[in-house]
Write a protein that holds these residues in place. Sequence first.
Motif, PDB file in Angstrom:
ATOM      1  N   MET A  87      -3.636   4.351  13.773  1.00  0.00           N
ATOM      2  CA  MET A  87      -3.862   5.675  13.536  1.00  0.00           C
ATOM      3  C   MET A  87      -2.797   6.314  12.539  1.00  0.00           C
ATOM      4  O   MET A  87      -3.407   7.129  12.137  1.00  0.00           O
ATOM      5  N   VAL A  88      -1.978   5.477  12.373  1.00  0.00           N
ATOM      6  CA  VAL A  88      -0.821   6.182  11.076  1.00  0.00           C
ATOM      7  C   VAL A  88      -0.901   5.239   9.793  1.00  0.00           C
ATOM      8  O   VAL A  88      -0.344   5.327   8.880  1.00  0.00           O
ATOM      9  N   SER A  89      -2.328   4.515   9.760  1.00  0.00           N
ATOM     10  CA  SER A  89      -2.606   3.742   8.739  1.00  0.00           C
ATOM     11  C   SER A  89      -1.578   2.814   8.169  1.00  0.00           C
ATOM     12  O   SER A  89      -1.005   2.572   6.997  1.00  0.00           O
ATOM     13  N   MET A  90      -0.744   2.032   9.197  1.00  0.00           N
ATOM     14  CA  MET A  90       0.248   1.327   8.894  1.00  0.00           C
ATOM     15  C   MET A  90      -0.134  -0.250   9.455  1.00  0.00           C
ATOM     16  O   MET A  90       0.879  -1.013   9.530  1.00  0.00           O
ATOM     17  N   THR A  91      -1.422  -0.659   9.630  1.00  0.00           N
ATOM     18  CA  THR A  91      -1.679  -1.960  10.273  1.00  0.00           C
ATOM     19  C   THR A  91      -1.274  -3.084   9.346  1.00  0.00           C
ATOM     20  O   THR A  91      -0.681  -4.128   9.831  1.00  0.00           O
TER      21      THR A  91
ATOM     22  N   ARG B 181      12.210  -2.816   4.056  1.00  0.00           N
ATOM     23  CA  ARG B 181      10.798  -2.963   2.827  1.00  0.00           C
ATOM     24  C   ARG B 181      10.126  -1.610   2.889  1.00  0.00           C
ATOM     25  O   ARG B 181       9.114  -1.589   2.043  1.00  0.00           O
ATOM     26  N   LEU B 182      10.272  -0.789   3.615  1.00  0.00           N
ATOM     27  CA  LEU B 182       9.303   0.505   3.785  1.00  0.00           C
ATOM     28  C   LEU B 182       9.985   1.692   3.227  1.00  0.00           C
ATOM     29  O   LEU B 182      11.147   1.561   3.099  1.00  0.00           O
ATOM     30  N   SER B 183       9.223   2.540   2.617  1.00  0.00           N
ATOM     31  CA  SER B 183       9.510   3.594   1.823  1.00  0.00           C
ATOM     32  C   SER B 183       9.922   4.623   2.980  1.00  0.00           C
ATOM     33  O   SER B 183       9.735   4.610   4.188  1.00  0.00           O
ATOM     34  N   GLY B 184      10.672   5.726   2.678  1.00  0.00           N
ATOM     35  CA  GLY B 184      11.160   6.642   3.716  1.00  0.00           C
ATOM     36  C   GLY B 184       9.685   7.379   4.447  1.00  0.00           C
ATOM     37  O   GLY B 184       9.810   7.608   5.662  1.00  0.00           O
ATOM     38  N   GLY B 185       8.700   7.465   3.807  1.00  0.00           N
ATOM     39  CA  GLY B 185       7.523   8.033   4.427  1.00  0.00           C
ATOM     40  C   GLY B 185       6.637   7.171   5.192  1.00  0.00           C
ATOM     41  O   GLY B 185       6.366   7.455   6.405  1.00  0.00           O
ATOM     42  N   GLN B 186       6.789   5.816   4.926  1.00  0.00           N
ATOM     43  CA  GLN B 186       6.385   4.796   5.900  1.00  0.00           C
ATOM     44  C   GLN B 186       7.162   4.594   7.159  1.00  0.00           C
ATOM     45  O   GLN B 186       6.610   4.470   7.970  1.00  0.00           O
TER      46      GLN B 186
END
Lengths: 270, 285, 270
Positions: A128-132, A141-146
């Motif tokens: 749903m949040v396109s993080m699959t 390893r993720l950006s703030g938005g992720q």
Amino acid sequence: MSMHCIKVENVTFHYNLQKQEHTIADLSFTARRGEWLAVVGHNGSGKSTLASLLVGLRMPSSGRIYINDIELKEETKWELRNQIGLVFQNPENQFIGTTVKDDVAFALENQNMPYDEMKQRVDRALAMVSMTDYADYDPSRLSGGQKQRVAIAGLLALHPDIIVLDEAMVMLDPKSRRGFMSLLDELRKQHQLTIISITHDMNEAAAADRILVLKKGKVMEIGKPGQIFQREERLDVPFIEALRRKLKKQGSTIPDKYMTEDEMVWWLCR
Amino acid sequence: MQINLQQVTADYQAGPIRSPEILKSISTTIKSGSFTAVVGKTGSGKSSLLKLMNGLLVPVKGQVSIGEIMITSENAKQSVKEARRKVGMVFQFPESQLFAETVEKDIMFGPMNFGVPKAEAKEIALEVIERVGLDATILSKSPFALSGGQKRYVAMAGILAMRPDILVLDEPGAGLDPKGKKEVMDLLHAWHKERGLTTLLVTHDMDDVALYADEVIVMDEGRIVFQDEPERLFSEMTAIHQWGLELPQARKLQIRIEQEANVRLPRICLTLDKLADALIEAGLA
Amino acid sequence: MNKLILGRYFPGGSLLHRIDPRAKLLAGISFIFILFIANNWITYLVLWLFTFTMMKLSGVSIRIYLRGVRPLIWLILFTVSLQVLFTAGGEIYIDWGPITISSFGLINGLYIFSRFTMIIFVSTVVTLTTKPIDLTDAINYLLQPLKRLKLPVDEISLMLAIALRFIPIILDETQKVMDAQRARGTVFGEGSLPQQIKKIVPIFVPLFVSSLGRAEDMANAMEVRGYQSNNPRSSFRRLQWQKTDIAALFAMVLLAVILFILRTEGHHFH
Ligand SMILES: Nc1ncnc2c1ncn2[C@@H]1O[C@H](COP(=O)(O)OP(=O)(O)O)[C@@H](O)[C@H]1O
Ligand SMILES: Nc1ncnc2c1ncn2[C@@H]1O[C@H](COP(=O)(O)OP(=O)(O)O)[C@@H](O)[C@H]1O
Ligand SMILES: [Mg+2]
Ligand SMILES: [Mg+2]
């Protein structure tokens, strides 16, 4: 079920019982199902306190809060936490799991949910949040938005009705901010989510269904963006409204009422 | 005070594992007295570029000149000390550097580290606290008892108290409400003008670039890919997109109006005031 | 700055990376016991062969392992020299009363040196190829029997996992605060001891304050997502035994058997 999924009635709260000063003073408002309600106000006006009251992290000194017609109390708060979630300002501090998918599963583990159901819900929430693709990533390893997307997925896994965001976009750059907002708006429409977003960004507030202006713990105004920004005395207004006022002052014939960007462009190009 | 970078390459050495090059052969001159904005995607090296100015990051190759002071990998130990005297650095969320029992002591910390006598440091503390618009009575309070906005001002006062010639700012308005942010930016801008400082500002807000900067540096993957006036930058539409930048709100609206009304406004408008003027001039409003 | 390799994770996809953390942890612990079976040069040779094979299999360069031993080298040499100087027997090379250098002493010193370095190498192999969180899971699993003694094993593991999550964040923060104070003229690592101790305050206080803030955020985030410390929780993280894991443990048994066959019967240096 009534159409108000949040009802706040005469809520008062103070941190320091010795002092008479109230952080939240006789506050009342309602939010409709599927509504985007922006909460604005200066630093220290009590926005974060209000958020913590809504999710039952603190209990009002007096007054009542209803979530889906159930009163929020010590006895009901655990059950209501399936229905209302909170995203904090700093994405770092709310990441509990060691990987993205572990973090999304955290709330489900707390429900003592069987593995297969958890797996299914985690996969769906991430989609749903396109993080699959990031399921196995380490948060560093993720950006703030992720990270904030993952925080949302962690709430969505519980199938909530209401999401409260406490300045959740402050740490994001403008691009991620826009992406995050349109994601939330889409989720809201698809799943009839109610969103209560505390924000300093007047352009974001202008896009909300209604705005609640908080001042010293009181509701100063609540209403449609047009109504709120119409008032001349308000200093913080969206860009378009600031431009309209400037043009008016310079003697333009532009109408003396709040305009959205589309309305203004349409008027200028008439 | 002029800043000059010549073929500067830098990286972070974290324990036994060396990071890849973060800044790649950067050469530039930042004119004395200019207000330069540094923009670019997250991770493009903006903060690292700022850290070069006071030796928090030391070049592996090349040299950094701060006025007469020259920092190279060989002479870093000595030159960095001198550079830090000249360069005041306001970090992102600077309130997280407060530590002393009183606001006064915290503000005096910087000057005293650089050898200013105690009595004089006290005077400076009083002067800067009033300059940032706070009441002198706050000096005897604990910094941790203040509101978020006040903490930010105290932290900035602590930097201004060092009387720097160069001011280096990493998103000084982040996390404040719009009114608070504008006050902080106006204060820093006024300080820049009054003292004739050379200022570098990292920001994600293109409206800040439009309002305050007379020059803008664009960073992309550890390189400076653009350095010129803001007006020039915001007319390069394709490049802007490629570097992951936004347009100032006024410019964005200008482009939309020009497309939909099929007109051209007399000039590139980066701020609200200029756009309003241009719209009236063009007879649209 | 931080030169210690022991305890770090080195991302990779080697065979050792893929082995179940429980198997690795058990194998690592059993290796320490197996070390004590060895008592002659051929058994030590076998152990060295085993150790080098493991180091090679980890896919991490030998140089990094050597660097990992360096901080501990003085401790090792000290212990070894005690062994060399105070063991008598065999051919005597130097004799100064209680201090002798004998062939037994030299051989014993060599064995002690081998034990030390092999323990370091093998535990480094385990930590370099296992994510800290997986090690936590493994410890949690191996400690499960202690639940019968009413020890809060799951809580402890969750705390450990969260602590692991925070270590890089706090290190990052330390760096930031140090940079900020450096920019204000602090020079770390200079001056007398009292002066140096005084310089810790401007780092420690901000770190303490921000950690408190983070801890509060984290506790709130956990509570909002329904975490109650005494409630039963299911676990999303799965450890799965595979054939390779059985094989790994079998390899350890085999190693022990080989050493038993090759060791010198009843003849000890101690
Ligand atoms: N944990 C706390 N203890 C005591 N006072 C608090 C606490 N949190 C906030 N406050 C005070 O309550 C007021 C409202 O704070 P907050 O709700 O955080 O405002 P906002 O989110 O609008 O900036 C402020 O004056 C603040 O100092
Ligand atoms: N202390 C550090 N150690 C190692 N790498 C770092 C450190 N600080 C920043 N980096 C890396 O350097 C690159 C540039 O970072 P930074 O200068 O902070 O960019 P920006 O400020 O534009 O977001 C990034 O890839 C970042 O991961
Ligand atoms: Mg707040
Ligand atoms: Mg940065």
